[in-house]
Design a protein around this motif. Structure first.
Motif, short mmCIF file in Angstrom:
data_model
loop_
_atom_site.label_atom_id
_atom_site.label_comp_id
_atom_site.label_asym_id
_atom_site.label_seq_id
_atom_site.Cartn_x
_atom_site.Cartn_y
_atom_site.Cartn_z
N LYS A 167 0.62 -0.91 -0.37
CA LYS A 167 -0.31 -0.04 0.01
C LYS A 167 0.86 1.40 -0.10
CE LYS A 167 -3.71 -2.46 0.93
NZ LYS A 167 -5.12 -2.02 -0.03
N ASN A 168 0.75 1.97 -0.75
CA ASN A 168 1.53 3.22 -0.92
C ASN A 168 3.07 2.96 -0.94
OD1 ASN A 168 -1.54 3.91 1.47
ND2 ASN A 168 -1.59 4.59 -0.98
N GLY A 169 4.09 2.45 -1.60
CA GLY A 169 4.97 2.40 -1.82
C GLY A 169 5.63 0.77 -0.95
N ILE A 170 7.13 0.64 -0.72
CA ILE A 170 7.35 -0.92 0.22
C ILE A 170 7.42 0.05 1.43
CG2 ILE A 170 9.01 -0.81 -2.27
CD1 ILE A 170 10.86 -0.26 -0.37
N LEU A 171 6.95 0.53 2.03
CA LEU A 171 7.15 0.77 3.36
C LEU A 171 5.90 -0.25 3.88
CD1 LEU A 171 8.29 4.34 3.92
CD2 LEU A 171 9.63 2.25 3.23
N SER A 172 4.73 -0.31 3.38
CA SER A 172 3.49 -0.89 4.15
C SER A 172 3.38 -1.70 3.38
CB SER A 172 3.07 0.30 4.32
OG SER A 172 1.94 0.23 5.34
#
Length: 441
Positions: free
Chosen positions: A128-133
């Motif tokens: 969700k919304n990039g690789i951080l999460s």
């Protein structure tokens, strides 16, 4: 709540003992404002106990902390959650457990895997919304657990953006197959004290690390390793001693000790006040900004979905004297804690109002994410300790990733050591402003 470490050090300082022992500052400092730090900074003198062989005041403080968190045992760390992660993974090696890990780990996990020579089975989250999460696919976790010998499952929750995993369901699946659930709860030391405990141990995890300094009034480097079963304690402490300093900071341990009284008497009141303030704050911007659901103390703005650039918003906040925890083009993280007060939220609201009213609007650009796990060419340890060179990201396709080179924060790996860097990885490197990578020669 009794604070044995603080009580001992305070008495030692008051008794004006001649310090014919380390540290070399002898309790004195040439800067008056810092003198208290030196006076309270001691080493393993008689009666002061020893962190990795704790039997006295440290053991008593750890026992008090375990009673507050309702854990079977808690071990202190003066080396942050990094040392706790090293201890947990070392213990899993001792017990012969396979390591299954969700991909958005902190690089401390990878460094530990390299030092311990561990092989890792990766699970891609639904990003969700990039690789951080991202959301953890429970069905894939269960599919992996059905194979082969007993395992442990390693997850990060809350993740860096504050998104929280379904720990209760994960623990149920793990225990169904005789697996252990390990949680990097570095950002969640406060979760036990919410109106309903959301701490990993309370939800069924077998062990977790808490970085006290991230969310509680403790010095940087203060952390705790919690466990649901005391049978792991000896292995955990032994593995922590392999990696930890033989001179752990008593100032850091003292700050953990002082946290005891705060957690016992004040944190629930402060959490209730901050939950109201955070809710009121978000409500002011709910029609203009999209917030990511999760831990309420992580006020994470999905800038891309809101029509803004996260870095631009962060720079405008700095103009008004507000420093955020993290920003990139798509996201901005405003990290609060139970120690914040109502005036902090008012000040933040005024600064964010300034930023939102002046920032340029832009079309949403989806953030690059990993679609597949890159092909593995070497084990993590072999790649990390291989001769390497630093090259431009544009030249890295087809090369084997060596030591992981990502900034902290957020310290989430893109290509893992030993994997072949592909086009997707290069696109993600560029999106996070990473210009060079380390590759094996």
């Amino acid at each position: 709540m009794n604070t044995p470490i603080y009580n001992f050090i305070k008495k030692y300082d008051k008794d004006n003992i001649l310090r014919c022992h380390m540290p070399g500052h002898k309790g004195r400092c040439n800067v008056r404002e810092a003198e208290m730090f030196c006076r309270f900074d001691i080493t393993e003198i008689s009666g002061a106990d020893s962190l990795f062989e704790a039997e006295g005041i440290i053991a008593e403080s750890e026992k008090n902390m375990a009673s507050l968190y309702n854990t079977a045992a808690t071990i202190y760390s003066a080396g942050g959650s990094t040392l706790c992660i090293q201890g947990m993974l070392g213990a899993m090696r001792d017990y012969g457990r396979r390591i299954i890990a969700v991909r958005n780990v902190h690089r401390a996990f990878l460094n530990s895997a390299a030092l311990l020579g561990l092989k890792v089975e990766w699970v891609l989250p639904n990003y969700k919304n990039g690789i951080l999460s991202g959301e953890i696919p429970l069905e894939i976790i269960e599919k992996k657990l059905k194979r082969g010998r007993k395992a442990c499952v390693y997850v990060t929750s809350p993740d860096y953006t504050g998104r929280m995993a379904d720990i209760a369901s994960l623990s149920e699946i793990c225990h169904k197959y005789g697996a252990l659930l390990i949680v990097d709860n570095a950002h969640g030391a406060h979760l036990h004290f919410l109106p309903k405990s959301l701490h990993p141990i309370a939800l069924g995890a077998d062990m977790c690390c808490d970085s006290a300094h991230k969310m509680l009034p403790a010095l940087t480097g203060a952390a705790m390793l919690h466990m649901a079963d005391r049978r792991f304690a000896d292995s955990l402490r032994r593995n922590m001693s392999l990696f930890g300093s033989t001179s752990p900071s008593y100032l850091i341990m003292l700050s953990l000790d002082l946290c005891l009284d705060y957690l016992d008497k004040e944190i629930r009141r402060d959490i209730a006040e901050n939950l109201r303030n955070a809710e009121d704050f978000c409500r002011q911007f709910e029609n203009r900004l999209e917030f990511i659901d999760g831990d309420p103390f992580h006020i994470t703005i999905n800038a891309a979905e809101s029509g803004f650039n996260g870095n631009e918003l962060a720079n405008m906040l700095r103009e008004k004297g507000v420093e955020c925890e993290y920003s990139d083009d798509g996201t901005i993280i405003l990290l609060m804690s139970p120690m914040n007060r109502a005036g902090d939220y008012s000040r933040l609201a005024a600064a964010l109002e300034f930023a939102v009213s002046r920032a340029s609007r832009r079309e949403r650009e989806p953030q690059a994410v990993l679609k597949n796990i890159p092909r593995k060419a070497m084990d993590i340890r072999e790649a990390v300790f291989s001769p390497c060179e630093e090259i431009a990201v544009e030249l890295a396709e087809g090369r084997i990733c060596a030591a992981v080179k990502v900034p902290c924060p957020p310290a989430v790996p893109i290509a893992v050591s030993g994997e072949i860097i592909d086009g997707d990885c290069i696109e993600i490197f560029k999106s996070y402003g990473i210009k060079t990578v380390l590759v094996c020669k």
